[in-house]
Design a protein around this motif. Structure first.
Motif, short mmCIF file in Angstrom:
data_model
loop_
_atom_site.label_atom_id
_atom_site.label_comp_id
_atom_site.label_asym_id
_atom_site.label_seq_id
_atom_site.Cartn_x
_atom_site.Cartn_y
_atom_site.Cartn_z
N LEU A 110 42.95 -41.10 -16.47
CA LEU A 110 42.40 -42.09 -17.06
C LEU A 110 43.12 -42.69 -18.20
O LEU A 110 43.32 -41.75 -19.24
CB LEU A 110 40.78 -41.95 -17.25
CG LEU A 110 40.14 -43.29 -17.40
CD1 LEU A 110 38.72 -43.07 -17.09
CD2 LEU A 110 40.42 -43.64 -18.87
N ASP A 158 31.94 -49.11 -13.51
CA ASP A 158 31.30 -48.14 -13.41
C ASP A 158 32.08 -46.90 -13.25
O ASP A 158 33.04 -46.84 -12.31
CB ASP A 158 30.29 -48.09 -12.05
CG ASP A 158 29.58 -47.09 -11.64
OD1 ASP A 158 29.30 -46.09 -12.40
OD2 ASP A 158 28.87 -46.85 -10.58
N GLY A 159 32.02 -45.82 -14.08
CA GLY A 159 32.95 -44.68 -14.11
C GLY A 159 32.60 -43.87 -12.97
O GLY A 159 33.50 -42.79 -12.76
N LYS A 160 31.59 -43.96 -12.27
CA LYS A 160 31.14 -42.90 -11.41
C LYS A 160 31.51 -43.30 -9.94
O LYS A 160 30.95 -42.83 -9.02
CB LYS A 160 29.59 -42.82 -11.00
CG LYS A 160 28.71 -42.45 -12.42
CD LYS A 160 27.15 -42.53 -12.15
CE LYS A 160 26.41 -42.31 -13.56
NZ LYS A 160 26.36 -43.54 -14.46
N LEU A 166 42.26 -48.66 -18.10
CA LEU A 166 41.31 -49.45 -18.65
C LEU A 166 41.93 -49.98 -19.72
O LEU A 166 42.87 -49.67 -20.12
CB LEU A 166 40.27 -48.73 -19.37
CG LEU A 166 39.71 -47.75 -18.20
CD1 LEU A 166 38.45 -46.81 -18.89
CD2 LEU A 166 38.66 -48.76 -17.31
N ILE A 215 33.08 -44.15 -19.66
CA ILE A 215 33.53 -44.32 -18.30
C ILE A 215 34.49 -42.76 -18.07
O ILE A 215 34.35 -42.47 -17.19
CB ILE A 215 34.76 -45.47 -18.29
CG1 ILE A 215 33.91 -46.72 -18.23
CG2 ILE A 215 35.40 -45.41 -17.24
CD1 ILE A 215 34.56 -48.10 -18.36
N THR A 216 34.96 -42.37 -19.05
CA THR A 216 35.66 -41.31 -19.19
C THR A 216 34.89 -40.13 -18.86
O THR A 216 34.86 -39.15 -17.81
CB THR A 216 36.53 -40.78 -20.31
OG1 THR A 216 37.31 -41.67 -20.52
CG2 THR A 216 37.23 -39.26 -20.34
N TYR A 233 35.09 -46.63 -23.51
CA TYR A 233 36.04 -46.00 -22.90
C TYR A 233 35.64 -44.53 -22.54
O TYR A 233 35.83 -43.92 -21.76
CB TYR A 233 37.17 -46.06 -23.69
CG TYR A 233 38.56 -45.07 -23.08
CD1 TYR A 233 39.55 -45.82 -22.60
CD2 TYR A 233 38.59 -43.79 -23.51
CE1 TYR A 233 40.74 -45.01 -22.09
CE2 TYR A 233 39.73 -43.02 -22.85
CZ TYR A 233 40.68 -43.66 -22.18
OH TYR A 233 41.71 -42.85 -21.63
N MET A 254 43.21 -44.28 -13.25
CA MET A 254 42.27 -45.32 -13.63
C MET A 254 43.09 -46.04 -14.72
O MET A 254 43.21 -45.23 -15.75
CB MET A 254 41.00 -44.85 -13.42
CG MET A 254 40.06 -45.89 -13.87
SD MET A 254 38.28 -45.20 -13.90
CE MET A 254 37.39 -46.72 -13.78
N GLU A 289 31.60 -40.49 -17.40
CA GLU A 289 31.36 -40.45 -16.13
C GLU A 289 32.34 -40.30 -14.86
O GLU A 289 31.69 -39.68 -13.57
CB GLU A 289 30.79 -42.10 -15.93
CG GLU A 289 29.61 -42.40 -16.60
CD GLU A 289 29.42 -44.03 -16.52
OE1 GLU A 289 28.29 -44.42 -16.83
OE2 GLU A 289 30.36 -44.84 -15.93
N ASN A 290 33.52 -40.41 -15.17
CA ASN A 290 34.42 -40.26 -14.02
C ASN A 290 34.94 -38.65 -14.16
O ASN A 290 35.40 -38.10 -12.96
CB ASN A 290 35.54 -40.99 -14.07
CG ASN A 290 36.44 -41.14 -12.91
OD1 ASN A 290 37.68 -40.48 -12.88
ND2 ASN A 290 36.06 -41.87 -11.98
#
Length: 475
Positions: free
Chosen positions: A221, A212-214, A162, A254-255, A251, A160, A257-258
């Protein structure tokens, strides 16, 4: 173990296995969700295998109730579980899949990374016959794969991206068949067009705050949050209030969340020291509980590049500490070597801003390797930075490539600034990489990007760690 059928459930994925030397209660595991399957692997951290009593013995119990898992398994007619030594594969089967004999090429591509040899042979047969009929059952039997096909069926590491820009940090990952960049994002339309033409249509042009990081979990990433707050003109006095400073928080959000295996932040060196290290401390505070974090500053010409550009690299890893090797390559690569690569075939060959007559006159006074101090009416001017009116020395490395038109950065032999192709070559790229958008946008994209040498070094460090973790060499 022979494939076992599982019933779908709206509550999630639950099953048990006889405890053995591979899977037993108390171990940790992670899972990856694909369109038609879920893969479970053992890990140093993650979810914990529970235990289920069966008679006088305990079994290893896997119980995953996450929403994304519930959504995936609830759509199945039934599931097929294949327990392997290195992983557990749960294949989600729908009725129409179970009843149909035909396997589409699209379905195969979703499930595996197939070698070019197989894809070339399979082209054009979709909807006509079963792949097993076409190749023969023995050909597609795992025990009879050729070494090339076996290699291409190994795990592909998903990425992913960003703050992707034109994709200059992404490029080394995109060129490596072991990586698949599934999502990229940037707000600049010109940069997104360059990315789309060079790498793929998976980039979206939108504000990072909307991401959305989910979504699907990724292995890696990568990204470089805006460096404007940490530049020399903004740091300390203005950094904390700069409008882009919260992008670091985005950043990190999102990290978190993912929850990828590895994350990489690429930025200017001041990112590590600005405001007494506040921003590096922010990364450490928010992510150190789950990630082993390392940071370093890499100089482009030390690792095979053509410029003195320095970048801060921060790597967080859940699969063992990842460090960038400290090395300096000799001899250094020169401006002359970089520019020698360029031919009229380069897409950006003619992309040049014509300077004003007075600017061209100023350039004519500057010797190779010198700057504005060679210009009589500018040499004593205060507050002039050393990169103003700098003429490249063909036998030395280039200074950092920023937006060279504004400086201007002067061609080593001619009284003009650089073409976009020349700047791109100094950044390490070749004719395969092209910049789109307005001429000003093309120049800014190139000046904002990561050099190929630094990006390749980061990719190698990340790949080595992932391969060591997911593809250990048997003892």
């Amino acid at each position: 173990m022979k494939a076992k059928l599982l019933k779908p459930s709206k509550r999630g994925l639950t099953f048990s296995l006889p405890a053995n030397e591979t899977y037993f209660p108390g171990q940790h595991y992670i899972y990856e969700i694909y369109k038609n399957k879920i893969i479970i692997r053992l890990a140093q951290k993650g979810m914990t295998i529970s235990r289920k009593k069966s008679g006088n013995e305990y079994k290893a119990l896997f119980d995953i109730r996450k929403k994304e898992v519930r959504d995936t398994v609830s759509r199945c007619s039934y599931m097929e579980m294949d327990v392997q030594t290195e992983q557990i594969v749960i294949r989600c089967i729908k009725k129409e899949q179970a009843q149909s004999k035909v396997i589409s090429i699209e379905h195969v591509l979703e499930e595996f990374c197939i070698s070019n040899q197989v894809l070339s042979a399979a082209a054009g047969i979709e909807g006509q016959m079963d792949l097993f009929d076409y190749f023969g059952k023995e050909t597609l039997n795992e025990s009879s794969y050729t070494d090339d096909v076996k290699t291409d069926l190994r795990k592909i590491f998903t990425v992913m991206s960003l703050f992707s820009g034109a994709g200059m940090l992404d490029w080394p990952f995109a060129q490596d068949k072991d990586f698949s960049i599934r999502f990229a994002c940037d707000y600049d339309t010109g940069a997104c067009e360059s990315y789309r033409r060079n790498i793929g249509n998976h980039i979206v042009c939108e504000d990072i705050r909307t991401v959305d990081g989910k979504c699907n979990p990724y292995n890696v990433l990568i990204g470089g949050p805006s460096c404007k707050p940490f530049s020399a003109s903004n740091r300390r006095k203005m950094a904390a209030s700069h409008e882009d400073v919260d992008l670091v928080n985005e950043y990190l959000r999102i990290t978190a969340e993912n929850y990828p295996d590895v994350f990489v932040i690429e930025n200017v060196p001041q990112f590590l020291s600005c405001n007494d290290g506040e921003y590096l401390s922010r990364v450490m505070t928010r992510m150190a509980a789950d990630y082993n974090i390392s940071s370093t500053i890499v100089k482009d010409c030390d690792v095979g590049g053509y410029t003195t550009r320095k970048r801060a690299i921060i790597i967080g890893s859940r699969i063992g500490k990842i460090t960038i090797p400290n090395k300096i390559l000799h001899p250094l690569r020169t401006v002359k070597e970089a520019l020698a690569k360029i031919t009229p075939k380069w897409f950006n060959f003619g992309d040049l801003t014509i300077s004003k007559p007075e600017t061209i006159r100023n350039m004519s006074y500057v010797r190779q390797g010198h700057n504005f101090r060679d210009i009589p009416w500018l040499k004593d001017k205060p507050n002039m930075h050393s990169d103003r009116y700098f003429r490249l020395d063909p036998d030395n490395v280039s200074p950092t490539i920023v937006n060279w038109r504004k400086l201007p950065l002067i061609h080593p032999y001619e009284n003009r600034t650089l073409t976009v192709a020349e700047a791109s070559a100094l950044m390490g790229f070749d004719e395969k990489f092209a910049f789109y958008g307005s001429i000003g946008s093309r120049q800014q994209q190139c000046g904002n990007g990561c050099t190929l040498a630094i990006g390749s070094l980061v990719k190698k460090a990340v790949k080595d760690a992932l391969c060591k973790y997911y593809r250990p060499i048997p003892e």
